[in-house]
Scaffold this motif. Structure first.
Motif, PDB file in Angstrom:
ATOM      1  N   SER A 197       0.812  -1.212   0.000  1.00  0.00           N
ATOM      2  CA  SER A 197       0.000   0.000   0.000  1.00  0.00           C
ATOM      3  C   SER A 197       0.853   1.274   0.000  1.00  0.00           C
ATOM      4  O   SER A 197       0.325   2.375  -0.101  1.00  0.00           O
ATOM      5  N   SER A 198       2.179   1.128   0.094  1.00  0.00           N
ATOM      6  CA  SER A 198       3.071   2.280   0.158  1.00  0.00           C
ATOM      7  C   SER A 198       3.200   2.949  -1.203  1.00  0.00           C
ATOM      8  O   SER A 198       3.235   2.293  -2.237  1.00  0.00           O
ATOM      9  N   LEU A 199       3.261   4.256  -1.195  1.00  0.00           N
ATOM     10  CA  LEU A 199       3.531   5.035  -2.396  1.00  0.00           C
ATOM     11  C   LEU A 199       5.046   5.078  -2.563  1.00  0.00           C
ATOM     12  O   LEU A 199       5.756   5.468  -1.642  1.00  0.00           O
ATOM     13  N   ILE A 200       5.541   4.650  -3.724  1.00  0.00           N
ATOM     14  CA  ILE A 200       6.975   4.674  -3.987  1.00  0.00           C
ATOM     15  C   ILE A 200       7.328   5.939  -4.756  1.00  0.00           C
ATOM     16  O   ILE A 200       6.692   6.261  -5.760  1.00  0.00           O
ATOM     17  N   LEU A 201       8.324   6.654  -4.258  1.00  0.00           N
ATOM     18  CA  LEU A 201       8.861   7.807  -4.971  1.00  0.00           C
ATOM     19  C   LEU A 201       9.843   7.273  -6.004  1.00  0.00           C
ATOM     20  O   LEU A 201      10.913   6.779  -5.672  1.00  0.00           O
ATOM     21  N   ASP A 202       9.451   7.355  -7.264  1.00  0.00           N
ATOM     22  CA  ASP A 202      10.217   6.761  -8.351  1.00  0.00           C
ATOM     23  C   ASP A 202      10.376   7.788  -9.470  1.00  0.00           C
ATOM     24  O   ASP A 202       9.384   8.179 -10.095  1.00  0.00           O
ATOM     25  N   PRO A 203      11.602   8.241  -9.730  1.00  0.00           N
ATOM     26  CA  PRO A 203      11.794   9.263 -10.763  1.00  0.00           C
ATOM     27  C   PRO A 203      11.415   8.799 -12.171  1.00  0.00           C
ATOM     28  O   PRO A 203      11.255   9.619 -13.060  1.00  0.00           O
ATOM     29  N   THR A 204      11.220   7.507 -12.364  1.00  0.00           N
ATOM     30  CA  THR A 204      10.823   7.000 -13.675  1.00  0.00           C
ATOM     31  C   THR A 204       9.311   6.796 -13.799  1.00  0.00           C
ATOM     32  O   THR A 204       8.836   6.365 -14.840  1.00  0.00           O
ATOM     33  N   ALA A 205       8.569   7.114 -12.748  1.00  0.00           N
ATOM     34  CA  ALA A 205       7.110   6.934 -12.772  1.00  0.00           C
ATOM     35  C   ALA A 205       6.483   7.865 -13.800  1.00  0.00           C
ATOM     36  O   ALA A 205       6.986   8.961 -14.069  1.00  0.00           O
ATOM     37  N   GLU A 206       5.365   7.440 -14.359  1.00  0.00           N
ATOM     38  CA  GLU A 206       4.685   8.227 -15.385  1.00  0.00           C
ATOM     39  C   GLU A 206       3.833   9.356 -14.813  1.00  0.00           C
ATOM     40  O   GLU A 206       3.534  10.314 -15.510  1.00  0.00           O
ATOM     41  N   ARG A 207       3.429   9.242 -13.558  1.00  0.00           N
ATOM     42  CA  ARG A 207       2.583  10.269 -12.939  1.00  0.00           C
ATOM     43  C   ARG A 207       3.352  11.023 -11.873  1.00  0.00           C
ATOM     44  O   ARG A 207       4.157  10.449 -11.148  1.00  0.00           O
ATOM     45  N   ALA A 208       3.070  12.305 -11.758  1.00  0.00           N
ATOM     46  CA  ALA A 208       3.691  13.141 -10.735  1.00  0.00           C
ATOM     47  C   ALA A 208       2.899  13.034  -9.436  1.00  0.00           C
ATOM     48  O   ALA A 208       1.671  12.871  -9.451  1.00  0.00           O
ATOM     49  N   LEU A 209       3.589  13.136  -8.326  1.00  0.00           N
ATOM     50  CA  LEU A 209       2.944  13.170  -7.023  1.00  0.00           C
ATOM     51  C   LEU A 209       2.084  14.423  -6.937  1.00  0.00           C
ATOM     52  O   LEU A 209       2.502  15.498  -7.383  1.00  0.00           O
ATOM     53  N   SER A 210       0.895  14.289  -6.382  1.00  0.00           N
ATOM     54  CA  SER A 210      -0.005  15.443  -6.258  1.00  0.00           C
ATOM     55  C   SER A 210      -0.877  15.274  -5.016  1.00  0.00           C
ATOM     56  O   SER A 210      -0.928  14.201  -4.424  1.00  0.00           O
ATOM     57  N   PRO A 211      -1.587  16.332  -4.637  1.00  0.00           N
ATOM     58  CA  PRO A 211      -2.515  16.227  -3.507  1.00  0.00           C
ATOM     59  C   PRO A 211      -3.587  15.151  -3.701  1.00  0.00           C
ATOM     60  O   PRO A 211      -4.180  14.686  -2.733  1.00  0.00           O
ATOM     61  N   ALA A 212      -3.837  14.729  -4.931  1.00  0.00           N
ATOM     62  CA  ALA A 212      -4.799  13.649  -5.177  1.00  0.00           C
ATOM     63  C   ALA A 212      -4.335  12.332  -4.554  1.00  0.00           C
ATOM     64  O   ALA A 212      -5.132  11.423  -4.364  1.00  0.00           O
ATOM     65  N   ASP A 213      -3.047  12.259  -4.212  1.00  0.00           N
ATOM     66  CA  ASP A 213      -2.496  11.049  -3.582  1.00  0.00           C
ATOM     67  C   ASP A 213      -2.614  11.076  -2.055  1.00  0.00           C
ATOM     68  O   ASP A 213      -2.150  10.144  -1.388  1.00  0.00           O
ATOM     69  N   ARG A 214      -3.209  12.110  -1.498  1.00  0.00           N
ATOM     70  CA  ARG A 214      -3.365  12.185  -0.039  1.00  0.00           C
ATOM     71  C   ARG A 214      -4.121  10.971   0.473  1.00  0.00           C
ATOM     72  O   ARG A 214      -4.988  10.432  -0.211  1.00  0.00           O
ATOM     73  N   GLY A 215      -3.776  10.548   1.660  1.00  0.00           N
ATOM     74  CA  GLY A 215      -4.421   9.383   2.253  1.00  0.00           C
ATOM     75  C   GLY A 215      -3.573   8.130   2.162  1.00  0.00           C
ATOM     76  O   GLY A 215      -3.976   7.090   2.682  1.00  0.00           O
ATOM     77  N   VAL A 216      -2.404   8.207   1.512  1.00  0.00           N
ATOM     78  CA  VAL A 216      -1.541   7.028   1.471  1.00  0.00           C
ATOM     79  C   VAL A 216      -1.024   6.747   2.882  1.00  0.00           C
ATOM     80  O   VAL A 216      -0.725   7.673   3.631  1.00  0.00           O
ATOM     81  N   PRO A 217      -0.931   5.467   3.263  1.00  0.00           N
ATOM     82  CA  PRO A 217      -0.477   5.147   4.609  1.00  0.00           C
ATOM     83  C   PRO A 217       1.028   5.287   4.804  1.00  0.00           C
ATOM     84  O   PRO A 217       1.498   5.507   5.911  1.00  0.00           O
ATOM     85  N   SER A 218       1.779   5.183   3.686  1.00  0.00           N
ATOM     86  CA  SER A 218       3.238   5.278   3.809  1.00  0.00           C
ATOM     87  C   SER A 218       3.858   5.728   2.491  1.00  0.00           C
ATOM     88  O   SER A 218       3.236   5.620   1.427  1.00  0.00           O
ATOM     89  N   ILE A 219       5.087   6.227   2.613  1.00  0.00           N
ATOM     90  CA  ILE A 219       5.879   6.655   1.462  1.00  0.00           C
ATOM     91  C   ILE A 219       7.186   5.886   1.522  1.00  0.00           C
ATOM     92  O   ILE A 219       7.787   5.755   2.598  1.00  0.00           O
ATOM     93  N   THR A 220       7.640   5.413   0.369  1.00  0.00           N
ATOM     94  CA  THR A 220       8.920   4.711   0.295  1.00  0.00           C
ATOM     95  C   THR A 220       9.844   5.434  -0.679  1.00  0.00           C
ATOM     96  O   THR A 220       9.449   5.729  -1.807  1.00  0.00           O
ATOM     97  N   ALA A 221      11.055   5.703  -0.208  1.00  0.00           N
ATOM     98  CA  ALA A 221      12.099   6.260  -1.066  1.00  0.00           C
ATOM     99  C   ALA A 221      12.991   5.116  -1.527  1.00  0.00           C
ATOM    100  O   ALA A 221      13.267   4.191  -0.753  1.00  0.00           O
ATOM    101  N   LEU A 222      13.426   5.190  -2.768  1.00  0.00           N
ATOM    102  CA  LEU A 222      14.336   4.190  -3.309  1.00  0.00           C
ATOM    103  C   LEU A 222      15.738   4.778  -3.292  1.00  0.00           C
ATOM    104  O   LEU A 222      16.101   5.586  -4.143  1.00  0.00           O
ATOM    105  N   ASP A 223      16.498   4.407  -2.295  1.00  0.00           N
ATOM    106  CA  ASP A 223      17.860   4.898  -2.111  1.00  0.00           C
ATOM    107  C   ASP A 223      18.789   3.830  -2.682  1.00  0.00           C
ATOM    108  O   ASP A 223      19.356   3.026  -1.950  1.00  0.00           O
TER     109      ASP A 223
END
Length: 165
Positions: free
Chosen positions: A40-66
């Motif tokens: 259920s985590s939102l992954i911050l991925d620079p290759t993703a096709e969609r940009a992060l926006s307020p429409a994504d509010r409500g996600v339970p977690s965020i994951t960074a790919l280091d």
């Protein structure tokens, strides 16, 4: 409060790694395999096709790919249910200061948190870094505009203005 995860493949210098410092302060959980990230985590991925926006509010977690770029091309990441790219922002970290799109993981987390309406948590994660608050100052205008956008398309349109397109 949104839970923070980081997938780390140990490809970067641990002395300069912002997620290692965040882990020390109990701000992020580092995982060493992608299967340990909640689906259920939102992954911050620079290759993703969609940009992060307020429409994504409500996600339970965020994951960074280091990690190295090879991981971003893996089937696991490409098939992840919720992947988003961060919009145009400028780094405040000492290594990449002033360079666009060269954010550390802590800067990426903070940007995502602001866009998702969690300003206080963003300030909290950045407060442990002597240059952290400068990231919010440097990007105050675009972050405010991205956080006020209605969806990914509007974020991309705002981003184009900052990129001079």
């Amino acid at each position: 409060m949104i839970r923070l995860f980081a997938f780390r493949d140990n490809s970067c210098d641990p002395r300069k790694c912002t997620v290692k410092r965040m882990e020390k302060w109990g701000q992020v959980k580092i995982v060493d395999t992608l299967t340990r990230i909640p689906r259920s985590s939102l992954i911050l991925d620079p290759t993703a096709e969609r940009a992060l926006s307020p429409a994504d509010r409500g996600v339970p977690s965020i994951t960074a790919l280091d990690c190295s770029w090879e991981v971003l091309d893996s089937v696991t990441v490409r098939r992840w249910p919720t992947r988003r790219a961060l919009p145009y922002l400028v780094a405040a970290n000492p290594v990449n200061f002033g360079r666009p799109l060269r954010l550390t993981s802590v800067e990426a987390f903070a940007a995502a948190l602001v866009i998702l309406g969690e300003d206080e948590q963003a300030r909290q994660v950045l407060s442990k870094f002597n240059w952290g608050m400068h990231f919010l100052e440097l990007n105050a205008d675009p972050l405010a505009e991205y956080a006020a956008a209605k969806d990914s398309a509007e974020v991309v349109a705002i981003q184009a203005l900052y990129m001079g397109e």
